[in-house]
Motif scaffolding. Sequence first.
Motif, PDB file in Angstrom:
ATOM      1  N   GLU A 184      67.350   6.607 -25.670  1.00 58.01           N
ATOM      2  CA  GLU A 184      67.682   5.869 -26.880  1.00 58.01           C
ATOM      3  C   GLU A 184      68.725   6.643 -27.680  1.00 58.01           C
ATOM      4  OE1 GLU A 184      64.307   4.605 -29.143  1.00 58.01           O
ATOM      5  OE2 GLU A 184      63.276   3.870 -27.357  1.00 58.01           O
ATOM      6  N   GLY A 188      62.806   5.744 -21.144  1.00 56.07           N
ATOM      7  CA  GLY A 188      62.326   4.520 -20.511  1.00 56.07           C
ATOM      8  C   GLY A 188      63.273   4.057 -19.421  1.00 56.07           C
ATOM      9  N   TRP A 189      63.030   2.851 -18.949  1.00 56.38           N
ATOM     10  CA  TRP A 189      63.908   2.280 -17.926  1.00 56.38           C
ATOM     11  C   TRP A 189      63.996   0.773 -18.123  1.00 56.38           C
ATOM     12  CZ3 TRP A 189      61.989  -1.330 -14.517  1.00 56.38           C
ATOM     13  CH2 TRP A 189      60.603  -1.417 -14.428  1.00 56.38           C
ATOM     14  N   GLY A 190      65.080   0.221 -17.589  1.00 56.14           N
ATOM     15  CA  GLY A 190      65.306  -1.212 -17.658  1.00 56.14           C
ATOM     16  C   GLY A 190      65.956  -1.703 -16.385  1.00 56.14           C
ATOM     17  N   THR A 191      66.152  -3.008 -16.308  1.00 61.45           N
ATOM     18  CA  THR A 191      66.787  -3.642 -15.153  1.00 61.45           C
ATOM     19  C   THR A 191      67.980  -4.449 -15.635  1.00 61.45           C
ATOM     20  OG1 THR A 191      64.618  -3.819 -14.086  1.00 61.45           O
ATOM     21  CG2 THR A 191      66.379  -5.196 -13.191  1.00 61.45           C
ATOM     22  N   SER A 192      69.085  -4.366 -14.898  1.00 58.64           N
ATOM     23  CA  SER A 192      70.277  -5.126 -15.271  1.00 58.64           C
ATOM     24  C   SER A 192      70.452  -6.331 -14.352  1.00 58.64           C
ATOM     25  CB  SER A 192      71.527  -4.244 -15.217  1.00 58.64           C
ATOM     26  OG  SER A 192      71.789  -3.828 -13.896  1.00 58.64           O
ATOM     27  N   HIS A 218      67.282   4.321 -15.782  1.00 60.91           N
ATOM     28  CA  HIS A 218      66.657   5.148 -16.810  1.00 60.91           C
ATOM     29  C   HIS A 218      67.611   5.270 -17.990  1.00 60.91           C
ATOM     30  CE1 HIS A 218      63.150   6.396 -14.486  1.00 60.91           C
ATOM     31  NE2 HIS A 218      63.953   6.314 -13.443  1.00 60.91           N
ATOM     32  N   ILE A 241      64.096  -4.623 -20.824  1.00 61.93           N
ATOM     33  CA  ILE A 241      63.278  -3.429 -21.036  1.00 61.93           C
ATOM     34  C   ILE A 241      61.878  -3.901 -21.405  1.00 61.93           C
ATOM     35  CG2 ILE A 241      62.939  -1.349 -22.422  1.00 61.93           C
ATOM     36  CD1 ILE A 241      65.972  -1.448 -23.050  1.00 61.93           C
ATOM     37  N   ALA A 242      60.914  -3.604 -20.561  1.00 57.88           N
ATOM     38  CA  ALA A 242      59.506  -3.958 -20.803  1.00 57.88           C
ATOM     39  C   ALA A 242      59.344  -5.429 -21.197  1.00 57.88           C
ATOM     40  CB  ALA A 242      58.912  -3.046 -21.875  1.00 57.88           C
TER      41      ALA A 242
END
Length: 112
Positions: free
Chosen positions: A38, A14-18, A35, A76-77
């Motif tokens: 887990e 998955g991917w996230g934003t900081s 990206h 994340i999401a």
Amino acid sequence: MLRTKGEYLTFSDGWGTSYAVQDRKIGAAKQDVIHFREATVGERRFWDAYIAGTELEMAILVPYESAVDRGDLFVIAGDQYEVVQKDRKDTKPVSWLLSLKKAVVRYAGNHS
């Protein structure tokens, strides 16, 4: 012929934003897309954090070049997490292991 797991780490979960957080206020995104893969929260890591008053929600591996630090908000999401620990891992390629806990404060902004 059996297939074995490759020795190279991929970040395909998955991917996230900081986001940087200062004085309980969220700033602009430090990096829009990070990206991740887990990882397992080890028993020792979980209990050390728990004794210190932090309940870890998850652990992820991110590329070494990622713009994320301890204390940042990682989304994340739509789910918000605080980065409580950041450890370098000598994987191929080198990566950071981030320990995440659910954000206590729901930060408002355009990141949801």
